[in-house]
Design an enzyme around this catalytic site. Structure first.
Site, PDB file in Angstrom:
ATOM      1  N   CYS A  11       0.864  -1.182   0.000  1.00 19.06           N
ATOM      2  CA  CYS A  11       0.000   0.000   0.000  1.00 19.06           C
ATOM      3  C   CYS A  11       0.900   1.232   0.000  1.00 19.06           C
ATOM      4  O   CYS A  11       2.117   1.117  -0.117  1.00 19.06           O
ATOM      5  CB  CYS A  11      -1.019  -0.010   1.134  1.00 19.06           C
ATOM      6  SG  CYS A  11      -0.350   0.188   2.789  1.00 19.06           S
ATOM      7  N   CYS A  83      -4.428  -0.584  -2.131  1.00 17.58           N
ATOM      8  CA  CYS A  83      -5.017   0.734  -2.379  1.00 17.58           C
ATOM      9  C   CYS A  83      -4.766   1.103  -3.831  1.00 17.58           C
ATOM     10  O   CYS A  83      -3.816   0.624  -4.443  1.00 17.58           O
ATOM     11  CB  CYS A  83      -4.449   1.787  -1.436  1.00 17.58           C
ATOM     12  SG  CYS A  83      -2.709   2.174  -1.679  1.00 17.58           S
ATOM     13  N   CYS A  90       2.865   1.375  -8.205  1.00 15.53           N
ATOM     14  CA  CYS A  90       3.761   0.279  -7.832  1.00 15.53           C
ATOM     15  C   CYS A  90       4.770   0.059  -8.953  1.00 15.53           C
ATOM     16  O   CYS A  90       4.405   0.116 -10.126  1.00 15.53           O
ATOM     17  CB  CYS A  90       2.945  -1.000  -7.622  1.00 15.53           C
ATOM     18  SG  CYS A  90       3.952  -2.450  -7.286  1.00 15.53           S
TER      19      CYS A  90
END
Length: 134
Positions: A11, A83, A90
């Protein structure tokens, strides 16, 4: 049994959701999976996340808030973003990495009941994964 698979929960800050997911993951998946969590940034473990997990008799006081480790990311059997921010920013994962998104609300800065709700939702989701593989 060192042929454990690796699951990596991500996250934004590795403060609340991914910390709770790591703890639930160790509880439900620890016999078959190496369980890690990290964030795009490391904000420290949220004291309310610690308190929320204590309510269900899981101690996360020794967990650390870490930024994403490319070595773990690139050898994980499953990467789970928790999230939408982590899902979109990412670092790219190699094509052979199975990456899924399980979205949960961020309880940080919200009332106590939000921490409890999100904790329970994450726990139920990981329990379901442990039972069904999905």
């Amino acid at each position: 049994m060192e042929n454990k698979k690796t699951i990596y929960f991500l996250c934004t800050g590795n403060s609340c959701r991914s910390q709770m997911a790591e703890a639930w993951g160790k509880q439900y998946l620890g016999d078959k999976w190496n369980v890690y969590s990290a964030g795009i940034e490391a904000h420290g473990v949220n004291p309310n996340a610690i308190k929320a997990m204590n309510e269900v008799n899981i101690d996360i006081t020794n967990q650390t808030s870490d930024i994403i480790d490319a070595n773990i990311l690139n050898r994980a059997d499953l990467v789970v973003t928790l999230c939408s921010h982590a899902d979109s920013v990412c670092p790219s994962t190699p094509p052979h990495i199975n990456r899924v998104h399980w979205g949960f609300d961020d309880p940080a800065g919200k009332e106590w009941s939000e921490f409890q709700r999100v904790r329970d939702e994450i726990g139920e989701r990981i329990k379901r994964f442990s039972e069904t593989g999905e």
